[in-house]
Design an enzyme around this catalytic site. Structure first.
Site, PDB file in Angstrom:
ATOM      1  N   GLU A  49       0.856  -1.207  -0.014  1.00  9.16           N
ATOM      2  CA  GLU A  49      -0.132  -0.058  -0.109  1.00  9.16           C
ATOM      3  C   GLU A  49       0.917   1.140  -0.038  1.00  9.16           C
ATOM      4  O   GLU A  49       0.492   2.157  -0.692  1.00  9.16           O
ATOM      5  CB  GLU A  49      -0.930  -0.042   1.405  1.00  9.16           C
ATOM      6  CG  GLU A  49      -1.798  -1.143   1.336  1.00  9.16           C
ATOM      7  CD  GLU A  49      -1.195  -2.234   2.215  1.00  9.16           C
ATOM      8  OE1 GLU A  49      -0.207  -2.687   2.132  1.00  9.16           O
ATOM      9  OE2 GLU A  49      -2.095  -2.598   3.378  1.00  9.16           O
ATOM     10  N   CYS A  77      -2.714  -2.678   7.673  1.00 11.03           N
ATOM     11  CA  CYS A  77      -2.441  -2.634   8.831  1.00 11.03           C
ATOM     12  C   CYS A  77      -2.516  -1.135   9.514  1.00 11.03           C
ATOM     13  O   CYS A  77      -2.806  -0.218   8.624  1.00 11.03           O
ATOM     14  CB  CYS A  77      -1.039  -3.231   8.916  1.00 11.03           C
ATOM     15  SG  CYS A  77       0.157  -2.083   8.157  1.00 11.03           S
ATOM     16  N   CYS A  80      -0.268   1.276   7.653  1.00  9.46           N
ATOM     17  CA  CYS A  80      -0.635   2.082   6.251  1.00  9.46           C
ATOM     18  C   CYS A  80      -1.869   2.733   6.273  1.00  9.46           C
ATOM     19  O   CYS A  80      -2.160   3.509   5.510  1.00  9.46           O
ATOM     20  CB  CYS A  80      -0.915   0.425   5.295  1.00  9.46           C
ATOM     21  SG  CYS A  80       0.588  -0.449   4.937  1.00  9.46           S
TER      22      CYS A  80
END
Length: 148
Positions: A49, A77, A80
């Site tokens: 990402e 996560c 990100c």
């Protein structure tokens, strides 16, 4: 999601956790894509990402991705998700849910925090089974390789 899955498969072939991400521009065309490169770069922040958003910002000549959509194979996560806030990402679409490490619909739920400066639209669970199976297969193979 097909392009993100392709990037995830390429990451797996390089020994990376198979996560792929694609950024679509305002017209819906792909402006950036990436797979995880954590092992290759020896950089724990080299998630798909983040790499894709960096490349998209460079391609657009702007730090804002407000008119863009990021498609990723796994729930982002917390790191990100926080980066998405700072990139001012317009929308995130993700595949497999991540109850242990996710930061959007699980864990700290970054976009729901009162201090969150920007909240992208979120769509989760797209092609969830296919994305989850790719991850399961990768980790089964990884465990088998370590045992032999």
């Amino acid at each position: 999601m097909k392009a993100a899955l392709a990037a995830a498969r390429e990451a797996a072939a390089r020994g990376e956790v198979p996560v792929g991400a694609v950024v679509l521009g305002p017209g819906g065309r792909v402006i950036a894509q990436a797979g995880n490169e954590v092992e290759q770069r020896k950089d724990p922040s080299a998630h798909a990402e983040i790499l894709a958003m960096r490349a998209a910002a460079t391609a657009l000549g702007s730090r804002s991705l407000a008119a863009c959509t990021l498609i990723v194979t796994l729930e982002p996560c917390p790191m990100c998700a926080s980066a998405m806030v700072h990139f001012r990402l317009g929308r995130v679409i993700y595949g497999a849910y991540d109850p242990k490490g996710g930061g959007v619909d699980h864990g700290p739920r970054i976009f729901e925090q009162p201090a969150c400066l920007h909240r992208p639209e979120v769509v989760g669970g797209v092609s969830e089974q296919e994305n989850a199976q790719l991850l399961k297969d990768f980790f089964i193979t990884l465990r088998e390789t370590r045992v032999s």
